[in-house]
Design a protein around this motif. Structure first.
Motif, PDB file in Angstrom:
ATOM      1  N   ALA A 148       0.829  -1.213   0.000  1.00 52.49           N
ATOM      2  CA  ALA A 148       0.000   0.000   0.000  1.00 52.49           C
ATOM      3  C   ALA A 148       0.856   1.253   0.000  1.00 52.49           C
ATOM      4  O   ALA A 148       0.546   2.230  -0.702  1.00 52.49           O
ATOM      5  CB  ALA A 148      -0.940  -0.006   1.204  1.00 52.49           C
ATOM      6  N   LEU A 149       1.934   1.256   0.770  1.00 51.82           N
ATOM      7  CA  LEU A 149       2.822   2.425   0.794  1.00 51.82           C
ATOM      8  C   LEU A 149       3.509   2.596  -0.555  1.00 51.82           C
ATOM      9  O   LEU A 149       3.603   3.718  -1.078  1.00 51.82           O
ATOM     10  CB  LEU A 149       3.858   2.283   1.910  1.00 51.82           C
ATOM     11  CG  LEU A 149       4.872   3.425   2.018  1.00 51.82           C
ATOM     12  CD1 LEU A 149       4.174   4.769   2.234  1.00 51.82           C
ATOM     13  CD2 LEU A 149       5.868   3.158   3.154  1.00 51.82           C
ATOM     14  N   GLY A 150       3.963   1.490  -1.129  1.00 50.58           N
ATOM     15  CA  GLY A 150       4.587   1.568  -2.451  1.00 50.58           C
ATOM     16  C   GLY A 150       3.638   2.124  -3.494  1.00 50.58           C
ATOM     17  O   GLY A 150       4.015   2.967  -4.319  1.00 50.58           O
ATOM     18  N   GLN A 151       2.387   1.679  -3.450  1.00 45.39           N
ATOM     19  CA  GLN A 151       1.389   2.155  -4.414  1.00 45.39           C
ATOM     20  C   GLN A 151       1.071   3.628  -4.189  1.00 45.39           C
ATOM     21  O   GLN A 151       0.956   4.398  -5.153  1.00 45.39           O
ATOM     22  CB  GLN A 151       0.119   1.320  -4.289  1.00 45.39           C
ATOM     23  CG  GLN A 151      -0.950   1.703  -5.306  1.00 45.39           C
ATOM     24  CD  GLN A 151      -2.202   0.842  -5.187  1.00 45.39           C
ATOM     25  OE1 GLN A 151      -2.200  -0.190  -4.530  1.00 45.39           O
ATOM     26  NE2 GLN A 151      -3.269   1.272  -5.832  1.00 45.39           N
ATOM     27  N   MET A 152       0.949   4.033  -2.933  1.00 40.89           N
ATOM     28  CA  MET A 152       0.627   5.430  -2.641  1.00 40.89           C
ATOM     29  C   MET A 152       1.753   6.364  -3.096  1.00 40.89           C
ATOM     30  O   MET A 152       1.504   7.446  -3.654  1.00 40.89           O
ATOM     31  CB  MET A 152       0.347   5.607  -1.144  1.00 40.89           C
ATOM     32  CG  MET A 152      -0.240   6.970  -0.793  1.00 40.89           C
ATOM     33  SD  MET A 152      -0.748   7.105   0.955  1.00 40.89           S
ATOM     34  CE  MET A 152      -2.285   6.173   0.953  1.00 40.89           C
ATOM     35  N   LEU A 153       2.989   5.938  -2.890  1.00 43.14           N
ATOM     36  CA  LEU A 153       4.135   6.737  -3.354  1.00 43.14           C
ATOM     37  C   LEU A 153       4.129   6.826  -4.873  1.00 43.14           C
ATOM     38  O   LEU A 153       4.348   7.901  -5.452  1.00 43.14           O
ATOM     39  CB  LEU A 153       5.439   6.105  -2.863  1.00 43.14           C
ATOM     40  CG  LEU A 153       5.756   6.272  -1.373  1.00 43.14           C
ATOM     41  CD1 LEU A 153       6.844   5.296  -0.935  1.00 43.14           C
ATOM     42  CD2 LEU A 153       6.183   7.709  -1.064  1.00 43.14           C
ATOM     43  N   GLN A 154       3.859   5.712  -5.513  1.00 41.34           N
ATOM     44  CA  GLN A 154       3.834   5.664  -6.980  1.00 41.34           C
ATOM     45  C   GLN A 154       2.744   6.577  -7.533  1.00 41.34           C
ATOM     46  O   GLN A 154       2.966   7.321  -8.503  1.00 41.34           O
ATOM     47  CB  GLN A 154       3.606   4.218  -7.429  1.00 41.34           C
ATOM     48  CG  GLN A 154       3.854   3.991  -8.907  1.00 41.34           C
ATOM     49  CD  GLN A 154       3.771   2.513  -9.264  1.00 41.34           C
ATOM     50  OE1 GLN A 154       3.115   1.726  -8.580  1.00 41.34           O
ATOM     51  NE2 GLN A 154       4.411   2.120 -10.345  1.00 41.34           N
ATOM     52  N   GLU A 155       1.568   6.528  -6.915  1.00 38.91           N
ATOM     53  CA  GLU A 155       0.456   7.371  -7.373  1.00 38.91           C
ATOM     54  C   GLU A 155       0.752   8.854  -7.180  1.00 38.91           C
ATOM     55  O   GLU A 155       0.196   9.699  -7.883  1.00 38.91           O
ATOM     56  CB  GLU A 155      -0.820   6.976  -6.628  1.00 38.91           C
ATOM     57  CG  GLU A 155      -1.384   5.631  -7.074  1.00 38.91           C
ATOM     58  CD  GLU A 155      -2.550   5.155  -6.219  1.00 38.91           C
ATOM     59  OE1 GLU A 155      -2.866   5.848  -5.212  1.00 38.91           O
ATOM     60  OE2 GLU A 155      -3.145   4.111  -6.546  1.00 38.91           O
TER      61      GLU A 155
END
Length: 326
Positions: A87-94
């Motif tokens: 989730a953190l990786g996705q939020m950073l990516q977004e």
């Protein structure tokens, strides 16, 4: 630092056995309880006790407890930690931020070194280390730093790194906790008392300068203020003591047994020191301590889950990380 510096995030939690079996639990506890930061007795005294008494007798009992909370995908702590990582990786990516996120555990796998090798392979030369312990303790956060230092001893080229020591009074953390409490109250009704149960540490650690207890009380005060609670509507306690010496008080289990006699029959319990649900929350708090309370005359007992991978929690992690590269 120039723009060509690549930053990665290293999330760290305590760790977990690989299976709910006596053998796996023994391996995990052996590593955990060998850490001098956790048990600071001399090894000549401690090792015979650990290997001759504690591991042989405690491992099968603890394995049964793990079996009672084990999820289809594995240990709750590992399953949730992986969700947090994703989730953190996705939020950073977004958000347009190129920052790989690795997960390491102080004990067991994936180890902190395994996580570092992942980041290293991704070309990272600056690391933000985020131990998922909101309140600092020598027995948790300091142990993460020790592990990192041992790993770095073997490196020819050290990465730049930032170490997030604690976030016990972070506004995003307090707001996320408050949201989770309000959501529980909306579903179950507001209780007579909000009990905030933190993992304990030996009182001796605090006497020697560990700020953990003070930080726990500060978290409680800030959460109570955010929720608009009067002093009689909340209480702080400490759970999971081990051994015979005095730990931080009041003890959660003893408090559970005494509350109904005080006329407090409906309680909500939240565990702000745990960033992910695990054995200590799902079995010890949600089941064992509920039994103490209900047997003593309690009428309603609601465990409020840890923040786990909810959006407010992940957003707080991203804010903590991004602050270090601003």
């Amino acid at each position: 630092m120039g723009n060509n510096v690549k930053t990665g995030v290293l999330l760290v939690n305590l760790g977990t056995p690989t299976a709910p079996t006596a053998k796996a639990v023994r391996a995990f506890l052996g590593q955990f309880l060998h850490d001098y930061r956790v048990v600071d007795l001399t090894r000549m005294l401690w090792c015979p006790i650990l290997h001759g008494i504690i591991l042989p007798f405690r491992s099968p009992k603890v394995a049964k407890l793990y079996a009672s909370v084990w999820m289809e995908e594995g240990s709750p702590l590992m399953v949730i930690s992986r969700r947090q990582q994703a989730a953190l990786g996705q939020m950073l990516q977004e958000a347009g931020i190129d920052m790989p996120v690795a997960l390491g555990m102080s004990y067991g796998e994936p180890s902190i070194n395994t996580a570092w090798q992942e980041l290293k392979a991704a070309g990272v030369d600056r690391v933000i280390i985020l131990p998922l312990y909101p309140q600092y303790s020598v027995s948790t956060t300091a142990s993460v730093f020790d592990s990192w230092a041992r790993i770095m001893k073997k490196e020819r080229r050290l990465p730049a790194f930032r170490f997030i020591r604690d976030y016990h009074d972070n506004h995003g953390y307090i707001k996320a906790l408050a949201e989770s409490v309000r959501a529980s109250w909306q579903e179950h009704g507001q209780s007579d008392l909000l009990l905030l149960s933190y993992h304990g540490i030996p009182k001796r650690f605090e006497d020697q300068g560990d700020p953990y207890g003070q930080q726990c009380h500060r978290t409680s005060e800030l959460l109570a203020a955010e929720l608009g609670l009067a002093p009689h509507q909340w209480r702080t306690t400490f759970q999971s003591r081990f051994g015979r010496e005095e730990w931080l008080q009041p003890y959660t289990d003893k408090t559970m047994e005494s509350l109904p006699a005080e006329g407090i029959k409906r309680i909500s319990v939240v565990c702000p020191a745990f960033s992910a649900d695990c054995l200590e929350t799902l079995e010890e708090i949600s089941s064992e301590n509920k039994e103490y309370f209900m047997k003593a005359g309690g009428e309603q007992y609601v465990y409020i889950p840890a923040l786990n991978d909810n959006q407010a929690h992940i957003r707080m992690m991203m804010d903590l990380v991004c602050r270090e590269i601003a």
